[in-house]
Design an enzyme around this catalytic site. Sequence first.
Site: not given
Length: 283
Positions: A53, A97, A120
Amino acid sequence: MTAEVINGKELAQEIRKEMKEEVLQLKEQGITPHLTVILIGDDPASKSYVRGKEKASYETGISSELIELPSSTTEKELLNRIDDLNHDDNVDGILVQLPLPSHIQEQHVIEAISPEKDVDGFHPISIGRMMTGKDTFLPCTPNGIITMLKSRNIQLEGKHAVIIGRSNIVGKPVGQLLLNENATVTYCHSRTKDLMEHTTTADILIAAVGKPNVIDAKYVKDGAAVIDVGINRLDDGSLTGDVDFDSVKDKASYITPVPQGVGPMTITMLLKNTIKAARGIHQ
Ligand code: NAD
């Protein structure tokens, strides 16, 4: 029939090239999209996803920051960090995460992120907006899948889409996005009786199971478009999907490989959401 392979890496590169231009234009207006990623503990797979990422952000001109916290971090400490980021005008997108250490409740963390920075797309507000067809941050893997299907002009309207898997991050939302595209959607999962009865009627088959090569040609209708979301590491260290690529490619019309399939598209959709967040916040 030999399926056309939809290479997610190539498609992601094309999209990221356009995004790079978009970011350049934003920078000319004094806006640099900024993503903050929080990583807790030292799970090797999570570390590798986070590195991917960061690299993709950098290549696209998006500024990104990684906050690494020890696995002993308490839920309260994490929620406080998120609160600080929610109030930091320099931060456009926040990503924590997953998975988290077992003493931290995932849902508390997801709901603590401001919906304006929820890149997200996991916050209940983002999910509710997606379900009602409103503009929002779409969850990255499902949006990547839809983008792959659309890249080949695969018809979704009126088609039967079968999803194997009902997780909150992949299975459920990809079904919702396909429904939003007017597909007829069937969800299958670990308690589904006679899985094959459903999958062999699918025009579009999405495998998000997490078990190596379980979906072979017997499960696939002639000419179906097959999207393999699974990422499974084998004993020899190699990666494979949920779909038995070699047998299915001779039956499907389209297929995605693993690696270089859905994975790079997921990261690309995260970058897309970060740019969207930067635009929204600075509007
Ligand atoms: P999960 O474990 O949360 O969900 C798996 C789903 O599969 C469950 O809903 C379960 O009911 C179903 N399932 C399990 N065994 C089954 C069986 N025998 N028959 C039918 N259904 C069965 O996993 P997830 O988070 O949805 O991820 C699924 C896979 O996708 C994993 O391999 C994961 O690593 C991968 N993944 C890839 C990306 C990407 O960017 N490519 C992103 C997220 C997840």
